[in-house]
Design an enzyme around this catalytic site. Structure first.
Site, mmCIF file in Angstrom:
data_model
loop_
_atom_site.group_PDB
_atom_site.id
_atom_site.type_symbol
_atom_site.label_atom_id
_atom_site.label_comp_id
_atom_site.label_asym_id
_atom_site.label_seq_id
_atom_site.Cartn_x
_atom_site.Cartn_y
_atom_site.Cartn_z
ATOM 1 N N GLU A 224 -0.739 -8.908 4.939
ATOM 2 C CA GLU A 224 -0.564 -9.071 6.390
ATOM 3 C C GLU A 224 -1.897 -9.066 7.126
ATOM 4 O OE1 GLU A 224 -0.828 -4.600 5.970
ATOM 5 O OE2 GLU A 224 -0.090 -6.284 4.767
ATOM 6 N N CYS B 108 0.836 -1.191 0.000
ATOM 7 C CA CYS B 108 0.000 0.000 0.000
ATOM 8 C C CYS B 108 0.884 1.259 0.000
ATOM 9 C CB CYS B 108 -0.979 -0.056 1.174
ATOM 10 S SG CYS B 108 -2.384 1.078 1.015
ATOM 11 N N HIS C 62 -3.282 -5.799 1.081
ATOM 12 C CA HIS C 62 -2.598 -6.022 2.360
ATOM 13 C C HIS C 62 -2.542 -7.510 2.724
ATOM 14 C CE1 HIS C 62 -2.345 -1.838 3.984
ATOM 15 N NE2 HIS C 62 -3.341 -1.637 3.134
#
Length: 225
Positions: free
Chosen positions: A199, A89, A197
């Site tokens: 994660e 990002c 994302h």
């Protein structure tokens, strides 16, 4: 071999802890938390992550000021030595502004903040970051961005596609990105920038675990190298 990584924090980062936790849970080893004003990185790093957020409030262009932070000179040198670097990002934006990846991230088409789970297609599963996926596999990863519209001229886009450097592609229109590109690799294959994302998708409690394979791919590739 112990896995050693660093997560960079800029003023305005808000996913740095998420990234550190994901690396700790999936890869183990030591995760250093590095402030953007530090001139040096820890020694013997295997992996560097630039997290999401709104560094410097997205003034000028998203990532433009963070790319000039003292630590980024060390990150560029590390990437040039072959250290593995992931930018997610805002981290992707910083990597393009620092010249480690081609193209630019512009305001989303429709000028709206996009925050939802999206479908991605794994375009290249031969990279260090994607080896645990299947080519063509469709995965679900969340996005949360206002400036994720990937732009490059046609010659650059043709080169990225021809060299297999498009790692992920949106399976649907999300932000206006050229050719629905969601993540790209550098020419050496040790730097990946992506807007979604991973994660935030490493365990069932987060609604899915499709992002886990990215970190497992990196860990396996580096530890067994």
């Amino acid at each position: 071999m112990a896995f050693t990584s660093a997560v960079i924090t800029f003023p305005g980062s808000n996913c740095d802890r998420d990234m550190a936790v994901a690396i700790e849970q999936v890869c183990g080893g030591t995760v250093h938390r590095v402030w953007h004003g530090d001139a040096d990185l820890p020694d013997n790093l295997d992996f560097i992550a630039l997290p999401g957020g709104f560094s410097y409030g997205d003034y000028l262009r998203s990532g433009a000021m963070a790319a000039r932070s003292p630590v980024m000179q060390a990150v560029v040198r590390a990437a040039e030595r072959g250290v593995t670097v992931l930018g997610v990002c805002n981290g992707f934006q910083v990597l393009t502004e620092a010249g480690l990846l081609p193209g630019a991230l512009m305001r989303n088409a429709g000028i709206r903040f996009v925050c939802r789970d999206v479908k991605l297609t794994v375009e290249n599963n031969q990279s260090l970051f994607t080896a645990d996926y299947d080519a063509g596999q469709q995965i679900t990863i969340p996005v949360a961005h206002h400036d994720g519209n990937f732009f490059a001229d046609d010659a650059t886009l043709d080169r990225l596609e021809g060299e297999g450097r498009v790692a992920f592609r949106y399976a649907e229109g999300v932000n206006g990105s050229a050719r629905n590109i969601a993540g790209v690799l550098n020419d050496r294959g040790n730097v990946l920038g992506m807007m979604p994302h991973p994660e935030r998708m490493i365990e069932a409690a987060q609604g899915g675990s499709d992002g886990r394979a990215l970190f497992e791919s990196v860990m396996r590739g580096l530890v067994t190298a």
